[in-house]
Motif scaffolding. Structure first.
Motif, PDB file in Angstrom:
ATOM      1  N   GLU A 199      -8.890  -2.915  -4.830  1.00 30.74           N
ATOM      2  CA  GLU A 199      -9.178  -2.144  -3.581  1.00 30.74           C
ATOM      3  C   GLU A 199      -8.437  -1.595  -2.821  1.00 30.74           C
ATOM      4  O   GLU A 199      -8.382  -0.318  -2.432  1.00 30.74           O
ATOM      5  CB  GLU A 199      -9.474  -3.616  -2.273  1.00 30.74           C
ATOM      6  N   TRP A 200      -6.782  -1.911  -3.059  1.00 30.11           N
ATOM      7  CA  TRP A 200      -5.775  -1.077  -2.307  1.00 30.11           C
ATOM      8  C   TRP A 200      -5.570   0.169  -3.083  1.00 30.11           C
ATOM      9  O   TRP A 200      -5.332   1.322  -2.790  1.00 30.11           O
ATOM     10  CB  TRP A 200      -4.367  -1.997  -2.285  1.00 30.11           C
TER      11      TRP A 200
ATOM     12  N   ILE B 117       0.681  -1.278   0.029  1.00 32.37           N
ATOM     13  CA  ILE B 117      -0.133   0.041  -0.083  1.00 32.37           C
ATOM     14  C   ILE B 117       0.828   1.226   0.096  1.00 32.37           C
ATOM     15  O   ILE B 117       0.666   2.264  -0.667  1.00 32.37           O
ATOM     16  CB  ILE B 117      -0.930   0.099   1.095  1.00 32.37           C
TER      17      ILE B 117
ATOM     18  N   GLU C  42      -8.098  -7.541  -5.164  1.00 35.51           N
ATOM     19  CA  GLU C  42      -7.370  -7.005  -3.916  1.00 35.51           C
ATOM     20  C   GLU C  42      -6.612  -5.735  -4.649  1.00 35.51           C
ATOM     21  O   GLU C  42      -6.604  -4.563  -3.840  1.00 35.51           O
ATOM     22  CB  GLU C  42      -6.360  -7.817  -3.280  1.00 35.51           C
TER      23      GLU C  42
ATOM     24  N   ARG D 171      -7.919   1.768  -4.834  1.00 34.81           N
ATOM     25  CA  ARG D 171      -9.121   2.790  -4.466  1.00 34.81           C
ATOM     26  C   ARG D 171      -8.790   3.172  -3.339  1.00 34.81           C
ATOM     27  O   ARG D 171      -8.534   4.717  -3.119  1.00 34.81           O
ATOM     28  CB  ARG D 171     -10.460   2.009  -4.822  1.00 34.81           C
ATOM     29  N   GLN D 172      -8.189   2.821  -2.281  1.00 31.24           N
ATOM     30  CA  GLN D 172      -7.903   3.265  -0.995  1.00 31.24           C
ATOM     31  C   GLN D 172      -7.075   4.287  -1.103  1.00 31.24           C
ATOM     32  O   GLN D 172      -7.047   5.287  -0.295  1.00 31.24           O
ATOM     33  CB  GLN D 172      -7.253   2.234  -0.152  1.00 31.24           C
ATOM     34  N   VAL D 173      -6.102   4.448  -1.982  1.00 31.10           N
ATOM     35  CA  VAL D 173      -5.065   5.476  -1.943  1.00 31.10           C
ATOM     36  C   VAL D 173      -5.147   6.493  -2.933  1.00 31.10           C
ATOM     37  O   VAL D 173      -4.749   7.585  -2.763  1.00 31.10           O
ATOM     38  CB  VAL D 173      -3.641   4.811  -2.272  1.00 31.10           C
TER      39      VAL D 173
ATOM     40  N   ARG E 294       0.609   4.036  -2.710  1.00 36.44           N
ATOM     41  CA  ARG E 294       0.410   5.500  -2.336  1.00 36.44           C
ATOM     42  C   ARG E 294       1.700   6.481  -2.812  1.00 36.44           C
ATOM     43  O   ARG E 294       1.160   7.532  -3.302  1.00 36.44           O
ATOM     44  CB  ARG E 294       0.391   5.587  -0.807  1.00 36.44           C
TER      45      ARG E 294
END
Ligand SMILES: C[S@@+](CC[C@H](N)C(=O)[O-])C[C@H]1O[C@@H](n2cnc3c(N)ncnc32)[C@H](O)[C@@H]1O
Length: 328
Positions: free
Chosen positions: A302-303, A243, A299, A305-307, A247
Motif C-alpha cells: 500500500e505504502w 513513507i 502494508e 503504491r502510494q509513492v 518516496r
C-alpha cells in the motif's frame, strides 16, 4: 559491550583438548566454589542447546565447542553471529523492562535512556557504539543477505545501493555472488571505518564502495543504482518516515528499477507473527519517540503504491525474515 570469551577460548585455533569446569571457571570468571552448582548448570545448559560438547561427567568432565559454536560463535570467524546476542544482551533485554510503562503510557520513560543509550545517538555520533551495533547487525543479517543474493534476480540489474547498510554486509554478499554487480553501501559517518574494514575482510575492496549518506538529509538518494535496498531499516521508523524513505528511493530509481525492503514481516492477518510482533515491540522500545513498528507485506505494498511503485513481489529469507520488493 561485553563479549563472552568462552567460545573464543575454546576455539580450535588454540589447540585445547577441552577444559574442565574449574579451568573454564578461572578463565571466564565463573564461581566454582564447592557446593555452588550454577557454573555446571550454565555449561550443561550450553551442552543441552548444542553450543558445547561434553566428554565425561562430574568435575573431571571436559567441555569443548560444538561445531555450531566454532562456526557461529567464535569472534573473527567469517560467519560469526555472536554480535547480535551481545547487542540483545546490552540493549534489548534491559529495554524490555520498560515495556509495561511504554504500553500503558504510549512512550518509553526517559530513565530507560539513562540505562541504555538512545539508539539515535548510537547511530549518529558514538563511533565505538556504532561499530558494536554494526557487528551485531552483521551477525543478524548475514544469512538473510546471502539468501537475498541467491533469490533475487540480480542478473537482470547492474548496480545496488544499500541504504543504512551498516558494515556493508548486503553489498558484499551481492558483489561476491554476482560479479557483474556494482555495489555501494551507504550509512552515517560513525560506521564508515568499520565498513571499510568489513569490505576488506570480505575481499570486496574495489568492488564495494563505502559512502556516507544520511537518508533523512534533504539530499536525494544518490542516483545510478537500479536496485536500492533497506535492510532492517524501514521497521526502525514511524509511518511518516517509512513513507519518506520509500518516496526517496522511488525518486532515485530508473523505470524498471527495484526497491527491496528486508524485515521480519508480520502476516497480513496479524494472527501468527509472535517473533515479528516481538520485534515490533523491540523497535518501539529502541526508537522511543519515533513510534517505530514492524509491518506486513500488504502494508508495504500500500505504502509503496502510494509513492508510485507499480508491481510487487515477496521473497522468503531465513525464518521469519522476508524481502518485500517493489518495482518502479
Ligand atoms: C537496524 S540497522 C540495519 C543495518 C543493516 N542494513 C542490516 O540489516 O544489517 C539500521 C542502520 O541504519 C543506519 N542509519 C540510521 N539512521 C540513518 C540515517 N539517517 N541515514 C543513513 N543511515 C542511517 C544505522 O547506522 C544502521 O546501520
Amino acid at each position: 559491550m561485553q563479549q563472552c570469551p568462552l567460545f573464543g577460548w575454546l576455539a580450535p585455533l588454540h589447540n585445547r583438548a577441552g577444559a574442565t569446569l574449574q579451568q573454564l571457571g578461572s578463565r571466564i570468571g565463573l564461581c566454582t566454589e564447592p557446593g555452588f552448582r550454577a557454573g555446571a548448570d550454565f555449561l550443561d545448559l550450553l551442552v543441552s542447546v548444542g553450543c558445547l560438547a561434553r566428554e565425561g561427567d562430574g568435575l573431571g568432565a571436559l567441555y569443548r565447542n560444538s561445531e555450531v559454536a566454532n562456526r557461529y560463535l567464535v569472534r573473527g570467524q567469517p560467519e560469526y553471529c555472536g554480535g547480535i546476542l551481545a547487542l540483545n544482551s546490552d540493549r534489548s533485554f534491559p529495554m524490555f523492562g520498560y515495556l509495561p510503562h511504554a504500553l500503558q503510557h504510549g512512550e518509553v520513560p526517559p530513565e530507560a535512556f539513562q540505562r541504555v543509550p538512545d539508539i539515535l545517538s548510537t547511530f549518529g555520533s558514538d563511533v565505538g557504539a556504532a561499530e558494536f551495533f554494526a557487528e551485531g547487525m552483521t551477525g543478524a543479517s548475514l544469512g538473510n543477505f546471502r539468501l537475498l543474493a541467491e533469490r533475487f534476480p540480480f542478473s537482470r540489474f547492474a548496480s545496488v545501493g544499500d541504504l543504512g547498510g551498516s558494515a556493508g554486509c548486503l553489498a558484499c554478499c551481492v558483489a561476491t555472488r554476482h560479479l557483474h554487480m556494482a555495489a555501494t553501501t551507504y550509512d552515517l559517518p560513525p560506521v564508515h571505518a568499520a565498513a571499510e574494514r568489513y569490505v576488506r575482510s570480505q575481499g570486496c575492496e574495489g568492488r564495494v564502495q563505502v559512502v556516507d549518506y544520511d537518508f533523512f538529509s534533504p539530499d536525494p538518494v544518490p542516483a545510478g543504482h537500479d536496485v536500492l535496498t533497506y535492510g532492517m531499516v524501514l521497521h526502525d521508523w514511524g509511518l511518516d518516515k517509512k513513507i519518506l524513505l520509500l518516496r526517496k528511493a522511488y525518486a532515485a530509481l530508473p523505470p524498471g528499477g527495484a526497491l527491496i525492503a528486508i524485515d521480519h514481516l508480520v502476516d497480513d492477518e496479524r494472527r501468527s507473527s509472535p517473533i515479528q510482533l516481538g520485534m515490533s515491540l523491540t523497535m518501539l522500545l529502541e526508537f522511543g519517540r519515533e513510534n517505530a513498528f514492524d509491518y506486513s507485506y500488504k502494508e508495504f505494498c500500500e505504502w509503496a503504491r502510494q509513492v508510485g511503485f507499480t508491481s510487487f513481489e515477496l521473497l522468503c529469507l531465513v525464518g521469519t525474515a522476508k524481502a518485500a520488493v517493489a518495482y518502479k
